[in-house]
Structures are given as C-alpha cells and as structure tokens.
Design an enzyme around this catalytic site. Structure first.
Site, PDB file in Angstrom:
ATOM      1  N   LEU A 138       0.838  -1.186   0.000  1.00 52.49           N
ATOM      2  CA  LEU A 138       0.000   0.000   0.000  1.00 52.49           C
ATOM      3  C   LEU A 138       0.877   1.242   0.000  1.00 52.49           C
ATOM      4  O   LEU A 138       1.947   1.245   0.611  1.00 52.49           O
ATOM      5  CB  LEU A 138      -0.911   0.017   1.236  1.00 52.49           C
ATOM      6  CG  LEU A 138      -1.931  -1.116   1.380  1.00 52.49           C
ATOM      7  CD1 LEU A 138      -2.669  -0.983   2.707  1.00 52.49           C
ATOM      8  CD2 LEU A 138      -2.914  -1.123   0.223  1.00 52.49           C
ATOM      9  N   ASP A 139       0.404   2.289  -0.663  1.00 51.63           N
ATOM     10  CA  ASP A 139       1.104   3.573  -0.611  1.00 51.63           C
ATOM     11  C   ASP A 139       1.158   4.085   0.824  1.00 51.63           C
ATOM     12  O   ASP A 139       0.343   3.699   1.663  1.00 51.63           O
ATOM     13  CB  ASP A 139       0.377   4.615  -1.474  1.00 51.63           C
ATOM     14  CG  ASP A 139       0.362   4.271  -2.946  1.00 51.63           C
ATOM     15  OD1 ASP A 139       1.226   3.490  -3.381  1.00 51.63           O
ATOM     16  OD2 ASP A 139      -0.524   4.776  -3.651  1.00 51.63           O
ATOM     17  N   LYS A 140       2.082   4.986   1.066  1.00 49.67           N
ATOM     18  CA  LYS A 140       2.237   5.583   2.395  1.00 49.67           C
ATOM     19  C   LYS A 140       0.911   6.109   2.936  1.00 49.67           C
ATOM     20  O   LYS A 140       0.565   5.885   4.098  1.00 49.67           O
ATOM     21  CB  LYS A 140       3.259   6.723   2.320  1.00 49.67           C
ATOM     22  CG  LYS A 140       3.359   7.593   3.566  1.00 49.67           C
ATOM     23  CD  LYS A 140       4.445   8.648   3.383  1.00 49.67           C
ATOM     24  CE  LYS A 140       4.493   9.625   4.552  1.00 49.67           C
ATOM     25  NZ  LYS A 140       3.400  10.610   4.491  1.00 49.67           N
TER      26      LYS A 140
END
Length: 306
Positions: A138-140
């Site tokens: 997942l992205d930050k």
C-alpha cells in the site's frame, strides 16, 4: 545478524500418494520451486519417519514427512515500536490493518519509522525474527489491509497466486463529483512519464495493461463513495484510473488537486477487503476492515452539503 525463525511443515502420506517418489509428493503437495527443492535436498532438511532418504525413494501410506525450511538472515532493519493493528497471524503470514501515513519498507527518503521496523519490534517482543516480505503493498497514505509473508515459501506461493489472479482485494475511495454510472470497468494502460519520473500516467499505447472494476456505494451532492477491485496491480493504479475518468480521489495531491486538504490530509483510499488461498491450511481466508476515522469524518462533512 539475527537468524530468521525457522518454518516447518509436516505431511502424512495418503493412500493416493502410495508408491510415489518423495520429490513428487513434495512438489504436488507444497509446490516447492525447483530451487527450493534443491536446497532442501542438499541441506538434508526433509525427513521421512525421522530419517533422511533419497528424493527418488518411494514413500508409503502413513509415512510422516517433516520439512524444515532453510534458515535465512532476517535483514538489517532495526526494531522500532510503531503502532499498527494485527488482524490475523499464524506461522506463515501476518495480515495488518495499516494506518495512513506509514511507509511499508525503509527507503532512502524514509530510512526508519516504517511498518517493517514496527514488525521487527513486534516479533522481537516474542523472541522471534522474520524477514519482512510484503505480499500486497500500500502507498504511504493509503490505509487498510495488507499481507506479509514470514518466509520465502509462503511469499513465493502467494506471489504465484497473485500472478494467476486467484486472490481478491477491494478498496473504498471517496472521489470528486457524482459518478453517473452505478458500476463499470476502467481498462487503460499505465506507463511512466519520463519527464517527471515518479508520476505515473495513462498512455494511449505501449503501457502496462491495467484493469479496475468500480461500483458506487453512495453518492453525495459533489462526491461519491466507490468500491473498487483490481484485476491488475500497477503502481498507483486506482488513483490514476479514477483521475483519468474525471473522478480523482479526494485528498490525492498527485493525481487530483491540492485544494481539498481541509477535508482530509491524504488520499481517501482504504484497502477494505482481502482474500487469499492459504498455502498451509489449503483453504480460502478472508479479512475485512472498516473505514478509518479520517474517512468517516470526510463522509460526515460531505453529507452536510446534501
């Protein structure tokens, strides 16, 4: 360097496996790669009824096969106490509900304070150590469910499952504008904008195939909550695809607008559902995660404008 906690597997030879060679049973039952099979054979890590036998030897019904996976270095990631929620864990996999704002793995820009640092601390508290092997990423600033394998075998097994598209993962997003269609498919290739490097863009031809399915959950006066499922897993795929059809995710500065930071401080995107076929249990496992507080607050604000 700390050694990774060793994983073990056992299996009782069935009537259908009677008379087969050991390597055939291992391949059919565990789907070990050729490389892993070679390491197990060379290292004497497989026993039958407590004894090391040739991989070409034939086994009998009721024989007890025991496998100890090769030990590995757990890596150079220092343990740090990082808050995150554990949804599920066993000897092969851990499923985490990642909060927004947390980077998954150390990078040049984020050398520490990551989920990986937190996992090393979490395991160290129990005297265990594993190499952090994300199965889903997942992205930050994307929150929600993600799976991490505890050893190479589980990672390879689940990665193959991903490649075969046998898993399912779903997301909830809140986007700008009222979507006209109740559901649909976004089928647009994704490539890299060479001038901006880090920004991924839709390309008319020559990009990587990318398919996202969407279904409207709820409409507001100027926004829509939508559920999304991925058929492919390109970097920033959901964010790019939604922006490409004129409905960027609220809070997404890269593919949307910076004008809505007063509504939410990150892209309103949450991984809400994950379904995988467990390599040891040989059954489907699924998990769900409810919306985090910042997205609930966003929806409450949007409803005021109804």
């Amino acid at each position: 360097m700390i050694k990774q906690t060793a994983a073990t597997f056992s299996h009782e030879v069935t009537a259908e496996e009677e008379g087969k060679m050991l390597h055939q049973v291992l391949k059919n039952r565990f789907r070990f790669s050729r490389r892993m099979m070679s390491r197990l054979r060379r290292s004497g890590l497989v026993t039958v009824n407590g004894e090391i036998i040739y991989f070409t030897a034939r086994v009998s019904r009721g024989d007890q096969i025991f496998i100890r996976l090769p030990s590995e270095e757990s890596g150079h990631i220092p343990p740090q106490e990082i808050p995150f929620a554990v949804v599920y864990e066993d000897e092969d996999i851990i499923v985490i509900d990642k909060p927004p704002g947390l980077v998954v793995h150390p990078t040049r820009g984020y050398p520490d304070g990551t989920l990986a640092n937190g996992l090393m601390h979490y395991w160290a508290q129990r005297g265990e150590s594993y190499k952090v092997r994300p199965v889903t990423r997942l992205d930050k600033d994307t929150s929600g469910l993600m799976a991490v394998a505890k050893h190479a075998y589980t990672h390879a097994y689940l990665a193959a499952q991903m490649a075969e598209k046998r898993y399912r993962r779903a997301y909830l997003a809140v986007v700008h504008g009222r979507m006209a269609e109740d559901q649909g498919i976004i089928d647009k290739e994704i490539g890299i904008n060479r001038e901006q490097q880090i920004r991924w863009v839709i390309e008319g031809d020559g990009g990587a195939p990318a398919v996202t399915r969407f279904e409207v959950v709820e409409r507001y006066s100027r926004a829509t909550r939508v559920r999304l499922e991925l058929e492919t897993g390109r970097t920033h795929q959901i964010r790019i695809h939604l922006s490409s059809i004129g409905h960027p995710i609220i809070g997404d500065e890269m593919y949307g607008t910076k004008a809505d930071q007063h509504l939410i401080s990150r892209q309103a995107l949450h991984a809400t559902y994950l379904r995988l076929f467990h390599p040891r249990l040989r059954e489907w496992k699924e998990w769900e995660s409810s919306l985090p507080q910042d997205m609930e607050r966003l929806i409450a604000q949007l409803k005021k404008f109804q």
